[in-house]
Write an enzyme that holds these catalytic residues in place. Structure first.
Site, PDB file in Angstrom:
ATOM      1  N   HIS A 137       0.819  -1.225   0.000  1.00 53.78           N
ATOM      2  CA  HIS A 137       0.000   0.000   0.000  1.00 53.78           C
ATOM      3  C   HIS A 137       0.852   1.275   0.000  1.00 53.78           C
ATOM      4  O   HIS A 137       1.899   1.352   0.635  1.00 53.78           O
ATOM      5  CB  HIS A 137      -0.912   0.010   1.230  1.00 53.78           C
ATOM      6  N   HIS A 146      12.131  -0.960 -12.287  1.00 60.59           N
ATOM      7  CA  HIS A 146      11.866  -2.398 -12.458  1.00 60.59           C
ATOM      8  C   HIS A 146      11.928  -3.071 -11.089  1.00 60.59           C
ATOM      9  O   HIS A 146      12.968  -3.024 -10.416  1.00 60.59           O
ATOM     10  CB  HIS A 146      12.925  -2.988 -13.400  1.00 60.59           C
TER      11      HIS A 146
HETATM   12  O1  JB2 Z   1      16.514  -0.869 -29.888  1.00 61.30           O
HETATM   13  C1  JB2 Z   1      15.996  -1.989 -29.828  1.00 61.30           C
HETATM   14  C2  JB2 Z   1      16.641  -3.125 -29.250  1.00 61.30           C
HETATM   15  N1  JB2 Z   1      17.850  -3.316 -28.652  1.00 61.30           N
HETATM   16  C3  JB2 Z   1      17.904  -4.616 -28.304  1.00 61.30           C
HETATM   17  N2  JB2 Z   1      14.735  -2.201 -30.342  1.00 61.30           N
HETATM   18  C4  JB2 Z   1      14.113  -3.412 -30.322  1.00 61.30           C
HETATM   19  N3  JB2 Z   1      12.892  -3.515 -30.838  1.00 61.30           N
HETATM   20  N4  JB2 Z   1      14.721  -4.510 -29.779  1.00 61.30           N
HETATM   21  C5  JB2 Z   1      15.940  -4.350 -29.257  1.00 61.30           C
HETATM   22  N5  JB2 Z   1      16.766  -5.249 -28.679  1.00 61.30           N
HETATM   23  C6  JB2 Z   1      16.398  -6.658 -28.531  1.00 61.30           C
HETATM   24  O2  JB2 Z   1      15.836  -6.834 -27.237  1.00 61.30           O
HETATM   25  C7  JB2 Z   1      17.556  -7.643 -28.605  1.00 61.30           C
HETATM   26  O3  JB2 Z   1      17.902  -7.951 -29.927  1.00 61.30           O
HETATM   27  C8  JB2 Z   1      16.974  -8.845 -27.862  1.00 61.30           C
HETATM   28  O4  JB2 Z   1      16.257  -9.721 -28.712  1.00 61.30           O
HETATM   29  C9  JB2 Z   1      15.992  -8.199 -26.871  1.00 61.30           C
HETATM   30  C10 JB2 Z   1      16.487  -8.263 -25.442  1.00 61.30           C
HETATM   31  O5  JB2 Z   1      16.389  -9.604 -25.027  1.00 61.30           O
HETATM   32  P1  JB2 Z   1      17.018 -10.179 -23.694  1.00 61.30           P
HETATM   33  O6  JB2 Z   1      16.436 -11.511 -23.474  1.00 61.30           O
HETATM   34  O7  JB2 Z   1      18.491 -10.039 -23.757  1.00 61.30           O
HETATM   35  O8  JB2 Z   1      16.570  -9.131 -22.571  1.00 61.30           O
HETATM   36  P2  JB2 Z   1      15.098  -8.691 -22.128  1.00 61.30           P
HETATM   37  O9  JB2 Z   1      15.154  -7.223 -21.993  1.00 61.30           O
HETATM   38  O10 JB2 Z   1      14.061  -9.277 -22.993  1.00 61.30           O
HETATM   39  O11 JB2 Z   1      14.934  -9.373 -20.705  1.00 61.30           O
HETATM   40  C11 JB2 Z   1      15.771  -9.020 -19.617  1.00 61.30           C
HETATM   41  O12 JB2 Z   1      14.999  -8.321 -18.656  1.00 61.30           O
HETATM   42  C12 JB2 Z   1      13.891  -9.073 -18.163  1.00 61.30           C
HETATM   43  C13 JB2 Z   1      13.097  -8.195 -17.252  1.00 61.30           C
HETATM   44  C14 JB2 Z   1      16.337 -10.306 -19.036  1.00 61.30           C
HETATM   45  O13 JB2 Z   1      17.249  -9.982 -18.032  1.00 61.30           O
HETATM   46  C15 JB2 Z   1      15.222 -11.149 -18.497  1.00 61.30           C
HETATM   47  O14 JB2 Z   1      15.749 -12.304 -17.868  1.00 61.30           O
HETATM   48  C16 JB2 Z   1      14.389 -10.343 -17.509  1.00 61.30           C
HETATM   49  N6  JB2 Z   1      13.274 -11.155 -17.040  1.00 61.30           N
END
Ligand code: JB2
Length: 215
Positions: A137, A146
């Site tokens: 709350h 995050h």
């Molecule tokens: O400028 C961008 C860009 N830069 C990186 N635009 C777009 N549309 N996509 C972008 N990316 C892409 O984001 C990368 O190519 C990659 O596919 C994706 C990031 O994936 P990753 O699995 O490395 O991180 P995440 O941000 O999806 O997840 C992180 O944060 C979450 C909260 C991880 O640490 C997870 O485990 C966590 N749960």
């Protein structure tokens, strides 16, 4: 016809969870953009290319985008890009989360399965309340912050913009976490954390630069 359609920015781990969360809450995810533009699908949703395809999608009448990046700065930057292109940024709230009717959510917020948002808590724009996190709350979670899986913010905690509260961390009531601060996974935070500080441990203490793991 297109009012419940959305494009997701990010085909990574967070993107996956967001795609399922949006689908479970009545959105049709028409596609994903990713820095890696190779054609593929993620949970059956096509990767349409990189963010360069967004203007055309907007011109075709798609009105909503959701930025699914775990990195706080990148998420905030891409959210501004999407808004500049004219997309509205809806929230992705899992039907398996418990969100108090008196909680207030900004835009582009992710509230993932099992999260609990209690009475009169406030979640800033583009915040992530990750799987199973608890925001008690009257907490105030700043824009682009995050709260990682299983973290617990007790009552009246303030988390500044862009801060990261690591998985399983616990924050004592009324503590203030400064903007851009990082709280390590599993920490117990019992006193205020300054802006941009990195703390970890039980109780949480500042980490020297050489003790920090790369983010
Ligand atoms: O400028 C961008 C860009 N830069 C990186 N635009 C777009 N549309 N996509 C972008 N990316 C892409 O984001 C990368 O190519 C990659 O596919 C994706 C990031 O994936 P990753 O699995 O490395 O991180 P995440 O941000 O999806 O997840 C992180 O944060 C979450 C909260 C991880 O640490 C997870 O485990 C966590 N749960």
């Amino acid at each position: 016809m297109r009012e419940r359609e959305v494009v997701v920015l990010g085909a990574g781990g967070h993107g996956k969870v967001v795609v399922e969360t949006l689908a479970a809450s009545g959105w049709r995810v028409v596609g994903i953009t990713d820095a890696d533009p190779r054609p593929r699908t993620v949970l059956g949703v096509p990767v349409l290319g990189d963010d360069g395809v967004l203007p055309a999608l907007r011109r075709e009448g798609l009105a909503h985008a959701f930025v699914a990046q775990g990195d706080n700065r990148l998420r905030t930057r891409l959210a501004a890009l999407a808004e500049d292109l004219g997309f509205a940024l809806p929230n992705a709230v899992s039907p398996a989360a418990l969100v108090s009717p008196s909680a207030r959510l900004g835009r582009g917020v992710a509230v993932l399965p099992g999260a609990v948002i209690n009475a009169e808590a406030e979640l800033g724009d583009f915040a992530i309340i990750n799987t199973g996190a608890i925001v008690e709350h009257d907490c105030r979670v700043g824009a682009g912050a995050h709260i990682a899986p299983g973290a617990v913010l007790a009552g009246r905690v303030e988390v500044g913009p862009g801060a990261l509260i690591g998985a399983g961390a616990a924050v004592r009531p009324e503590v203030r976490i400064g903007a851009g601060a990082v709280v390590g996974a599993g920490s117990a935070v019992v006193r205020d954390v300054p802006q941009d500080a990195v703390v970890a441990g039980v109780p949480a203490r500042p980490l020297r630069p050489e003790e920090r793991s790369p983010q």
